[in-house]
Design an enzyme around this catalytic site. Sequence first.
Site, PDB file in Angstrom:
ATOM      1  N   SER A   1       0.845  -1.212   0.000  1.00 41.37           N
ATOM      2  CA  SER A   1       0.000   0.000   0.000  1.00 41.37           C
ATOM      3  C   SER A   1       0.874   1.253   0.000  1.00 41.37           C
ATOM      4  CB  SER A   1      -0.942   0.015   1.201  1.00 41.37           C
ATOM      5  OG  SER A   1      -0.209   0.079   2.404  1.00 41.37           O
TER       6      SER A   1
ATOM      7  N   ASP B   1       7.069   2.390   6.098  1.00 47.85           N
ATOM      8  CA  ASP B   1       6.890   1.770   4.774  1.00 47.85           C
ATOM      9  C   ASP B   1       6.975   2.816   3.660  1.00 47.85           C
ATOM     10  OD1 ASP B   1       6.445  -0.428   6.319  1.00 47.85           O
ATOM     11  OD2 ASP B   1       4.550  -1.004   5.385  1.00 47.85           O
TER      12      ASP B   1
END
Length: 401
Positions: free
Chosen positions: A151, A209
């Site tokens: 994502s 991330d």
Amino acid sequence: MLSKVLLVSSPGKVILHGEHAVVHGKVALAVALNLRTFLRLQPQSNGKVSLNLPNIGVTQAWDVARLQLLDTSFMEQGDFPAPGPGNPPDFRKLGQTQSLNLVPGPRLSLGTSPSVLVRESHFAPACCRALPSLDITVWSELPPGAGLGSSAAYSVCLAAALLTACEDIPNPLEDSVHTSRWSEEDLQLINKWAFQGERVIHGNPSGVDNAVSTWGGALRYQQGKISSLDRTPALQILLTNTKVPRSTKALVAGVRNRLIKFPDIVEPLLTSVDAISAECEHVLGEMASAPAPEQYLVLEELIDMNQHHLNALGVGHASLDQLCRVTAAHGLHSKLTGAGGGGCGITLLRPDLEQDKVEATKQALAACGFDCWETSIGAPGVSMHSATSLEGHVRQGLGIL
Ligand code: PMV
């Protein structure tokens, strides 16, 4: 306004060392995984913004004229916009409004698995004040829901492409160059927007991330502080997905319970994992400046020790034991990456390894029912590519191979 096609890619991530320990204030090392998400943006003149996600069979289009663009002040406030004039009523329910929301909802995943069902089709905050008419196609090499930052890679590609299309940041690609990256200042802006996308998807992400996907290489994070390692070698690995589903939340809670129950046993384990991360960081620095074969042996020992610690913390799984056994039978060293309890593992590939040994290991892992990729870590962050440099990928992404 933009007139040519943009082609952007950004990497996923794995945790090299420090998963779980990081929850208790220790260091974790996260590295960019060279399994990438790709985005192709094509200017249009049809008055529409369309989004195609061929991996999961999603196509959506909106009339540009009907789009309500977001007030960007929430970026500075560090919070989502409050409902009110000019702001969407609920940032997480943008699909029901006329606002443009290109960030997939929590249950929408960008992976390659055709079995992923799209139950929500709401999409995305635009980074731009005035969005031109565009076709956007996004596809990914990353398996979804495996803790590999798919994502974040999506959010980073989207932020980079939209900021470039709206000329908020320059297109870094010069003629005759195949791949380019943005300046530090532009990367900061891409990362900031990508983080907002991650917040839409995950609620309260750490930001690691999207930072790994933006800057690439390796990052160290501890107690909310994220910093890039100066120099990182690109290491070859096998990434194996056991495909055993796990709950990060339940595994994190399990470690916490064990720490409460046996503090004198578990605290030293976490301290030892911390020391493993520090030693690994040190070796990676040495490898980048003065590479020597013995350094791989140190990395292998660190992997083995950490895997045993993670088992002692209670986050192992029979599938991960099997992964470690199979690779050990081929003289290779593996550990789980991320939450454990199934999920993914990494296996270090020394540069002197013969390819037939690697192939034999991959076959043995596939025979266990695992998915396995030979790839690298320490990969470059978000990049702009010339269309010709990635022709195969583009054709695949557009579903015309
Ligand atoms: O679920 P993953 O693979 O993104 O990794 C979780 C890492 C943990 O340290 C277990 C949890 C955390 O929030 O850091």
